[in-house]
Design a protein around this motif. Sequence first.
Motif, short mmCIF file in Angstrom:
data_model
loop_
_atom_site.label_atom_id
_atom_site.label_comp_id
_atom_site.label_asym_id
_atom_site.label_seq_id
_atom_site.Cartn_x
_atom_site.Cartn_y
_atom_site.Cartn_z
N VAL A 115 61.40 4.15 6.04
CA VAL A 115 60.99 3.63 4.74
C VAL A 115 62.06 3.92 3.68
N ALA A 116 62.61 5.16 3.72
CA ALA A 116 63.64 5.52 2.74
C ALA A 116 64.88 4.65 2.90
N GLU A 117 65.27 4.38 4.17
CA GLU A 117 66.44 3.54 4.41
C GLU A 117 66.17 2.10 3.98
N GLN A 118 64.95 1.61 4.20
CA GLN A 118 64.61 0.27 3.76
C GLN A 118 64.66 0.15 2.24
N VAL A 119 64.16 1.18 1.56
CA VAL A 119 64.23 1.19 0.09
C VAL A 119 65.68 1.17 -0.37
N ARG A 120 66.52 1.98 0.28
CA ARG A 120 67.94 2.04 -0.08
C ARG A 120 68.62 0.70 0.20
N THR A 121 68.28 0.08 1.34
CA THR A 121 68.86 -1.22 1.67
C THR A 121 68.47 -2.28 0.65
N ASN A 122 67.20 -2.29 0.27
CA ASN A 122 66.73 -3.26 -0.73
C ASN A 122 67.44 -3.04 -2.07
N ALA A 123 67.65 -1.76 -2.43
CA ALA A 123 68.36 -1.47 -3.68
C ALA A 123 69.80 -1.98 -3.63
N LEU A 124 70.45 -1.79 -2.46
CA LEU A 124 71.83 -2.27 -2.32
C LEU A 124 71.88 -3.79 -2.36
N LEU A 125 70.91 -4.45 -1.71
CA LEU A 125 70.88 -5.91 -1.74
C LEU A 125 70.67 -6.42 -3.17
N THR A 126 69.81 -5.74 -3.90
CA THR A 126 69.59 -6.12 -5.30
C THR A 126 70.87 -5.95 -6.11
N GLU A 127 71.57 -4.85 -5.86
CA GLU A 127 72.82 -4.61 -6.59
C GLU A 127 73.87 -5.64 -6.24
N ILE A 128 73.95 -5.99 -4.93
CA ILE A 128 74.92 -7.02 -4.50
C ILE A 128 74.58 -8.36 -5.14
N ALA A 129 73.27 -8.68 -5.17
CA ALA A 129 72.85 -9.94 -5.78
C ALA A 129 73.23 -9.99 -7.26
N SER A 130 73.12 -8.84 -7.94
CA SER A 130 73.48 -8.80 -9.36
C SER A 130 74.97 -8.98 -9.58
N LEU A 131 75.77 -8.68 -8.53
CA LEU A 131 77.22 -8.83 -8.65
C LEU A 131 77.72 -10.18 -8.15
N SER A 132 76.82 -11.05 -7.71
CA SER A 132 77.24 -12.34 -7.17
C SER A 132 77.97 -13.17 -8.22
N GLU A 133 77.50 -13.11 -9.48
CA GLU A 133 78.16 -13.87 -10.54
C GLU A 133 79.58 -13.36 -10.77
N VAL A 134 79.73 -12.04 -10.68
CA VAL A 134 81.07 -11.46 -10.85
C VAL A 134 81.98 -11.92 -9.72
N SER A 135 81.45 -11.89 -8.47
CA SER A 135 82.25 -12.33 -7.33
C SER A 135 82.63 -13.80 -7.46
N GLN A 136 81.69 -14.61 -7.93
CA GLN A 136 81.98 -16.03 -8.12
C GLN A 136 83.05 -16.22 -9.19
N ALA A 137 82.96 -15.43 -10.25
CA ALA A 137 83.96 -15.54 -11.32
C ALA A 137 85.34 -15.14 -10.82
N ILE A 138 85.39 -14.08 -10.01
CA ILE A 138 86.67 -13.63 -9.45
C ILE A 138 87.25 -14.70 -8.54
N ALA A 139 86.39 -15.31 -7.70
CA ALA A 139 86.85 -16.37 -6.80
C ALA A 139 87.38 -17.56 -7.59
N THR A 140 86.66 -17.93 -8.67
CA THR A 140 87.11 -19.05 -9.50
C THR A 140 88.44 -18.74 -10.17
N GLU A 141 88.58 -17.49 -10.65
CA GLU A 141 89.85 -17.09 -11.27
C GLU A 141 90.99 -17.17 -10.27
N SER A 142 90.72 -16.73 -9.03
CA SER A 142 91.76 -16.78 -8.00
C SER A 142 92.16 -18.22 -7.70
N GLU A 143 91.17 -19.13 -7.62
CA GLU A 143 91.47 -20.54 -7.37
C GLU A 143 92.30 -21.14 -8.51
#
Length: 215
Positions: free
Chosen positions: A64-92
Motif C-alpha cells: 500500500v505504501a509503495e502504491q501511494v508513493r507510485t501514485n504520488a510520482l505519477l501525479t508529479e510527472i503529470a504535473s511536469l508534462s507541460e514543462v516537458s512539452q515546452a522543452i520539446a517545443t523549444e528544442s524543435e
Amino acid sequence: MTAIPVPFSGAPRVNLMPRSEVARRERDQLVRLWVWIVLGAIVVAFLIIAGAFAFKFFADQRLVAEQVRTNALLTEIASLSEVSQAIATESELTDYRTDAMTTDLAWAPVISKISSVLPADTAITGVDLTVGGAPQGDDPTSEQGLVGTVTFDSPTPIDIVPLIRSLRGVEGVFYADGQSVTTNPTTGGRYTYLLTVQFDQTVYSNEYAAEEGGE
C-alpha cells in the motif's frame, strides 16, 4: 560346599498390583503423552499460521505504501508534462532556427571588404549578392557562400586589373572578376564598373550553429 547366604536389606516387598492395572496405567501414560504431542503440534501450527498472517499483513502494508508513493510520482510527472512539452517545443524551434540561419551573415563587413580595395574617390552604387548554400564540410574556405555583382563608379578611369587582383586577395573572397565598364555623360562622365564577386562561407556568422555534442 559352603552355601553363600543372599544378603537382604530392608523389609521384603511384593508387587500385588494386578497386571491389568499396570497395563491401564501404561495406556493412560501413553495417552497423556500423545495429548501433549497433539497440543504441542496445535500450538506450533497456530504460531506458524499467526506468523504467516503477520508477514502478509506487513507485506500488504508495504505494498500500500509503495502504491501511494507510485501514485504520488505519477501525479508529479503529470504535473511536469507541460514543462516537458515546452522543452520539446523549444528544442524543435532551436533546431528549426539552426537550419534556417545556417547562411546568416553580417552585410556590413562584406561591403567593407569590397570598399577596402576601391580608390578613395569611388562609391559603391549597387550590390546584388545572393547567399549561397548551407555548409557541407568542415572547411568554410572551400565552399561558396555569397555570390553576385557589385557596381561602383569613379570620376576617373581605373586600372581594373590590379584592383581585381587586390580584391581576390581580400580575406573571404572566393573569386572576383570584372564584368563591364560604362560611362554616362549625364553624370558628368563618371565611369561605372560592374564586378562579379564570390565570397566563401567564412562570411557566415555561425551565430545560430548547433553546439558540438548538443542537439
